[in-house]
Design a protein around this motif. Structure first.
Motif, PDB file in Angstrom:
ATOM      1  N   MET A 463       0.836  -1.202   0.000  1.00 19.97           N
ATOM      2  CA  MET A 463       0.000   0.000   0.000  1.00 19.97           C
ATOM      3  C   MET A 463       0.869   1.250   0.000  1.00 19.97           C
ATOM      4  O   MET A 463       1.612   1.508   0.943  1.00 19.97           O
ATOM      5  N   ILE A 464       0.775   2.022  -1.081  1.00 22.43           N
ATOM      6  CA  ILE A 464       1.465   3.304  -1.182  1.00 22.43           C
ATOM      7  C   ILE A 464       0.448   4.389  -0.873  1.00 22.43           C
ATOM      8  O   ILE A 464      -0.631   4.420  -1.464  1.00 22.43           O
ATOM      9  N   SER A 465       0.765   5.280   0.058  1.00 24.09           N
ATOM     10  CA  SER A 465      -0.177   6.334   0.402  1.00 24.09           C
ATOM     11  C   SER A 465       0.554   7.566   0.900  1.00 24.09           C
ATOM     12  O   SER A 465       1.565   7.466   1.590  1.00 24.09           O
ATOM     13  N   SER A 466       0.010   8.736   0.508  1.00 22.02           N
ATOM     14  CA  SER A 466       0.545  10.000   1.013  1.00 22.02           C
ATOM     15  C   SER A 466      -0.100  10.387   2.327  1.00 22.02           C
ATOM     16  O   SER A 466       0.309  11.361   2.961  1.00 22.02           O
ATOM     17  N   GLU A 467      -1.144   9.644   2.741  1.00 20.93           N
ATOM     18  CA  GLU A 467      -1.825   9.919   4.006  1.00 20.93           C
ATOM     19  C   GLU A 467      -1.245   9.013   5.089  1.00 20.93           C
ATOM     20  O   GLU A 467      -1.557   7.827   5.163  1.00 20.93           O
ATOM     21  N   MET A 468      -0.402   9.585   5.922  1.00 19.46           N
ATOM     22  CA  MET A 468       0.262   8.774   6.948  1.00 19.46           C
ATOM     23  C   MET A 468      -0.713   8.124   7.928  1.00 19.46           C
ATOM     24  O   MET A 468      -0.500   6.972   8.312  1.00 19.46           O
ATOM     25  N   PRO A 469      -1.793   8.805   8.343  1.00 21.21           N
ATOM     26  CA  PRO A 469      -2.746   8.115   9.223  1.00 21.21           C
ATOM     27  C   PRO A 469      -3.329   6.854   8.578  1.00 21.21           C
ATOM     28  O   PRO A 469      -3.597   5.866   9.280  1.00 21.21           O
ATOM     29  N   GLU A 470      -3.481   6.875   7.260  1.00 17.49           N
ATOM     30  CA  GLU A 470      -3.990   5.710   6.540  1.00 17.49           C
ATOM     31  C   GLU A 470      -3.004   4.545   6.641  1.00 17.49           C
ATOM     32  O   GLU A 470      -3.394   3.394   6.896  1.00 17.49           O
ATOM     33  N   LEU A 471      -1.732   4.825   6.451  1.00 15.09           N
ATOM     34  CA  LEU A 471      -0.717   3.776   6.561  1.00 15.09           C
ATOM     35  C   LEU A 471      -0.652   3.234   7.992  1.00 15.09           C
ATOM     36  O   LEU A 471      -0.577   2.024   8.208  1.00 15.09           O
ATOM     37  N   LEU A 472      -0.703   4.134   8.953  1.00 14.89           N
ATOM     38  CA  LEU A 472      -0.628   3.713  10.357  1.00 14.89           C
ATOM     39  C   LEU A 472      -1.863   2.908  10.755  1.00 14.89           C
ATOM     40  O   LEU A 472      -1.779   1.991  11.572  1.00 14.89           O
ATOM     41  N   GLY A 473      -3.004   3.241  10.152  1.00 10.56           N
ATOM     42  CA  GLY A 473      -4.238   2.557  10.502  1.00 10.56           C
ATOM     43  C   GLY A 473      -4.444   1.229   9.800  1.00 10.56           C
ATOM     44  O   GLY A 473      -5.213   0.384  10.283  1.00 10.56           O
ATOM     45  N   MET A 474      -3.754   1.008   8.667  1.00  6.86           N
ATOM     46  CA  MET A 474      -4.031  -0.164   7.837  1.00  6.86           C
ATOM     47  C   MET A 474      -2.895  -1.178   7.752  1.00  6.86           C
ATOM     48  O   MET A 474      -3.135  -2.354   7.475  1.00  6.86           O
ATOM     49  N   CYS A 475      -1.661  -0.750   7.959  1.00  9.22           N
ATOM     50  CA  CYS A 475      -0.520  -1.608   7.624  1.00  9.22           C
ATOM     51  C   CYS A 475       0.024  -2.381   8.828  1.00  9.22           C
ATOM     52  O   CYS A 475      -0.137  -1.983   9.981  1.00  9.22           O
ATOM     53  N   ASP A 476       0.707  -3.492   8.507  1.00  5.94           N
ATOM     54  CA  ASP A 476       1.400  -4.279   9.523  1.00  5.94           C
ATOM     55  C   ASP A 476       2.857  -3.865   9.645  1.00  5.94           C
ATOM     56  O   ASP A 476       3.445  -3.947  10.720  1.00  5.94           O
ATOM     57  N   ARG A 477       3.408  -3.418   8.510  1.00  8.75           N
ATOM     58  CA  ARG A 477       4.821  -3.031   8.474  1.00  8.75           C
ATOM     59  C   ARG A 477       4.926  -1.873   7.486  1.00  8.75           C
ATOM     60  O   ARG A 477       4.211  -1.833   6.477  1.00  8.75           O
ATOM     61  N   ILE A 478       5.819  -0.926   7.775  1.00  7.75           N
ATOM     62  CA  ILE A 478       5.937   0.265   6.939  1.00  7.75           C
ATOM     63  C   ILE A 478       7.394   0.485   6.549  1.00  7.75           C
ATOM     64  O   ILE A 478       8.292   0.492   7.394  1.00  7.75           O
ATOM     65  N   PHE A 486      15.062   3.319   0.136  1.00  6.96           N
ATOM     66  CA  PHE A 486      14.394   3.027   1.406  1.00  6.96           C
ATOM     67  C   PHE A 486      15.308   3.467   2.539  1.00  6.96           C
ATOM     68  O   PHE A 486      16.467   3.048   2.616  1.00  6.96           O
ATOM     69  N   VAL A 487      14.780   4.310   3.428  1.00  7.71           N
ATOM     70  CA  VAL A 487      15.595   4.867   4.509  1.00  7.71           C
ATOM     71  C   VAL A 487      15.152   4.367   5.880  1.00  7.71           C
ATOM     72  O   VAL A 487      15.684   4.797   6.908  1.00  7.71           O
ATOM     73  N   GLY A 488      14.176   3.472   5.908  1.00 11.22           N
ATOM     74  CA  GLY A 488      13.736   2.937   7.185  1.00 11.22           C
ATOM     75  C   GLY A 488      12.670   1.880   7.026  1.00 11.22           C
ATOM     76  O   GLY A 488      11.992   1.814   5.995  1.00 11.22           O
ATOM     77  N   GLU A 489      12.560   1.016   8.036  1.00 17.30           N
ATOM     78  CA  GLU A 489      11.537  -0.032   8.073  1.00 17.30           C
ATOM     79  C   GLU A 489      11.139  -0.227   9.524  1.00 17.30           C
ATOM     80  O   GLU A 489      12.002  -0.210  10.416  1.00 17.30           O
ATOM     81  N   MET A 490       9.841  -0.389   9.773  1.00 23.88           N
ATOM     82  CA  MET A 490       9.386  -0.560  11.154  1.00 23.88           C
ATOM     83  C   MET A 490       8.029  -1.247  11.182  1.00 23.88           C
ATOM     84  O   MET A 490       7.242  -1.113  10.239  1.00 23.88           O
ATOM     85  N   PRO A 491       7.753  -1.999  12.250  1.00 26.80           N
ATOM     86  CA  PRO A 491       6.389  -2.506  12.439  1.00 26.80           C
ATOM     87  C   PRO A 491       5.455  -1.322  12.647  1.00 26.80           C
ATOM     88  O   PRO A 491       5.836  -0.313  13.267  1.00 26.80           O
ATOM     89  N   ALA A 492       4.231  -1.429  12.145  1.00 30.77           N
ATOM     90  CA  ALA A 492       3.283  -0.316  12.285  1.00 30.77           C
ATOM     91  C   ALA A 492       3.042   0.032  13.753  1.00 30.77           C
ATOM     92  O   ALA A 492       2.802   1.189  14.094  1.00 30.77           O
ATOM     93  N   ALA A 493       3.130  -0.974  14.635  1.00 29.68           N
ATOM     94  CA  ALA A 493       2.899  -0.735  16.068  1.00 29.68           C
ATOM     95  C   ALA A 493       3.938   0.206  16.663  1.00 29.68           C
ATOM     96  O   ALA A 493       3.690   0.847  17.688  1.00 29.68           O
ATOM     97  N   GLU A 494       5.118   0.286  16.027  1.00 32.71           N
ATOM     98  CA  GLU A 494       6.185   1.150  16.533  1.00 32.71           C
ATOM     99  C   GLU A 494       6.295   2.447  15.736  1.00 32.71           C
ATOM    100  O   GLU A 494       7.164   3.276  16.007  1.00 32.71           O
ATOM    101  N   ALA A 495       5.406   2.615  14.744  1.00 34.82           N
ATOM    102  CA  ALA A 495       5.509   3.764  13.844  1.00 34.82           C
ATOM    103  C   ALA A 495       4.665   4.930  14.334  1.00 34.82           C
ATOM    104  O   ALA A 495       3.698   4.758  15.073  1.00 34.82           O
ATOM    105  N   SER A 496       5.045   6.127  13.913  1.00 39.13           N
ATOM    106  CA  SER A 496       4.269   7.338  14.166  1.00 39.13           C
ATOM    107  C   SER A 496       4.569   8.318  13.037  1.00 39.13           C
ATOM    108  O   SER A 496       5.575   8.166  12.319  1.00 39.13           O
TER     109      SER A 496
END
Length: 507
Positions: A463-478, A486-496
């Motif tokens: 899922m590619i999205s410019s809306e960060m709340p959408e990514l945080l609300g829908m994804c398992d990993r970002i 790619f400059v970073g990878e994190m589980p959605a639970a640890e993302a903000s």
């Protein structure tokens, strides 16, 4: 002078078999920004077409009172003479003409049939300064980004002595910074006394700039209120738009993540026109069964270019790297090979790249997998209809029938047709590029539900999205992308949002 500039009273507009507007009323005060909200297909754009004369007086019931008098506009030029200018979501600029030529097309600065180019360019410079642009009047429009093109449209309106400016989803295709520039300009125009109407799904923007709001649902005006009033929240607006409370914008899902489906290694891509310019730099990522993987980044970070290059090398040249599906290297060098190996890509630009707007829902849904609805080389129209009707029911596409032209559907229903087309190819991994761009909160929730259903069925979703709340609300990993890497990878639970922006600005 009367406080009210515009009042639309009991507007009813009927098309064959459909009542698009039913007794809709609207009142706009002088010098204010008035927002119109509603789901896709609620009747917002139809109402504005009635106002601007696209649907002339006599083709609808009800009255329009403008500047203290009954108005009966015969066409767009009639309403423009009174200072009502509408800027549609699909910009009406001609790409291969200059800014100056676009600004005064049909409104030429001429003497006895001869255009005064010196005067035209001077007026263009003045208008561009008003909207915050420093580009030369001779610049071709196709050399401008979408954000600047939107500002050129407003400059074009200012050239016509606009008194009431109507903007239909003006920030739908803009980056966050371009959106902010446009909103700042709207507030500046308001300070100068200009009355504006904005149609938008972005409730945070409405709260930021609108003085009053009218909500339309199913062709009827259901509420109007002052945004500064007590109890006026985004949730209140959403409830009026969809007819129900939506405390949670993202449907709940319990992830069941399985084995790796796709792995992309050392993926690099060069620009399609400038072979020496590397756009994607050695990207590595993977997707597992039942997982929703997000790709965050600012506009221009390379997210779409990455997705399109993986999907059949649809973008770029000098592409290197490897794609594996379930541990085996696969050939994704053409779109047909990518599809055959379990990939599907839902483009961010559904109108130009995702659909044939002048063709039917049925034809669009089966287009990427005609083999499944054919007997040899002969199309089985009965089977094609069955498939289209199944997806219409499964994805709740709101339409009288599958023989309806896709161009007549709302944005949310068009997006469901695009999704149906790719789901019919039975992909293992579905890449979604801005899947909810330009659609309302109700339709967004339905799209989110479909994404969750795909993950629950063991598919992999990117899922590619410019809306960060959408990514945080829908994804398992970002994954976070910046300048083609790619400059970073994190589980959605640890993302903000703060952590994602920090990764972007510090690389």
């Amino acid at each position: 002078m009367q406080d009210t500039l515009l009042e639309m009273r009991s507007i009813t507009k009927t098309f064959p078999g459909v009542k698009a507007l039913d007794e809709v009323s609207l009142k706009v005060k002088r010098g204010e920004i008035h927002a119109i909200c509603g789901e896709n297909g609620a009747g917002k754009s139809t109402l504005m077409k009635v106002l601007s004369g696209v649907y002339p007086a006599g083709t609808y019931d009800g009255e329009i009172h403008y500047d203290g008098a009954l108005a009966t506009f015969r066409d767009i030029s009639d309403s423009e003479k009174r200072g009502i200018i509408i800027i549609h979501q699909e910009l009406a600029l001609i790409p291969l003409l200059s800014i100056a030529e676009n600004l005064f097309l049909g409104n030429e600065n001429a003497n006895r049939g001869v255009i005064d180019w010196h005067g035209t360019n001077q007026r263009t410079e003045t208008l561009l300064r008003k909207v915050g642009l420093s580009d030369a009047p001779s610049t071709l429009v196709d050399k401008l980004g979408v954000g600047k093109q939107q500002l050129v449209e407003i400059a074009k309106a200012l050239a016509k002595d606009v008194r009431l400016l109507i903007l239909d989803e003006p920030t739908a295709a803009l980056s966050e910074s371009d959106s902010q520039t446009l909103l700042d300009l709207m507030l500046e125009l308001k300070a100068q006394g200009m009355t504006q109407i904005i149609i938008s799904h972005k409730l945070n923007e409405i709260r930021k700039i609108a003085d009053t709001v009218t909500v339309i649902r199913d062709g009827q005006s259901v509420s109007s209120f002052d945004t500064k009033g007590d109890g006026i929240t985004e949730d209140r607006i959403v409830r009026d738009m969809v007819g129900r409370s939506m405390e949670n914008r993202y449907p709940a899902r319990t992830p069941k993540i399985g084995d790796r489906i796709m792995k992309v290694s050392n993926w690099s891509v060069h620009h399609p026109e400038h072979a020496n310019r590397k756009v994607i730099h050695d990207v590595d990522f993977d997707v597992r069964a039942g997982e929703v993987v997000g790709i965050a980044g600012l506009m221009g970070a390379g997210r779409t270019e990455l997705a399109m290059s993986i999907f059949g090398r649809s973008w770029g040249q000098g592409i290197s790297g490897q794609v594996e599906m379930r541990g085996q290297p696969v050939d994704v060098s053409t779109v047909s090979r990518a599809i055959a190996n379990g990939l599907a890509y839902v483009t961010e630009d559904r109108k130009s790249l995702g659909l044939i707007l002048d063709d039917t829902i049925q034809r669009n849904i089966t287009l990427a997998n005609l083999r499944q609805v054919s007997n040899g080389v002969v199309l089985n129209k009965h089977r094609e209809t069955e498939v289209a009707e199944k997806y219409r029911d499964d994805l709740a596409i709101r339409t009288p029938g599958v023989f309806q032209k896709v161009g007549n559907l709302s944005g949310g229903n068009q997006q469901k047709v695009v999704l149906s087309k790719w789901l019919f190819t039975a992909p293992e991994v579905l890449i979604l590029d801005e899947p909810t761009r330009g659609i309302d909160v109700g339709a967004k929730y339905e799209i989110y539900g479909l994404i969750n259903d795909l993950a629950a069925a063991g598919k992999g979703v990117v899922m590619i999205s410019s809306e960060m709340p959408e990514l945080l609300g829908m994804c398992d990993r970002i994954f976070v992308m910046n300048e083609g890497a790619f400059v970073g990878e994190m589980p959605a639970a640890e993302a903000s949002q703060e952590r994602i922006m920090s990764l972007i600005v510090n690389h």
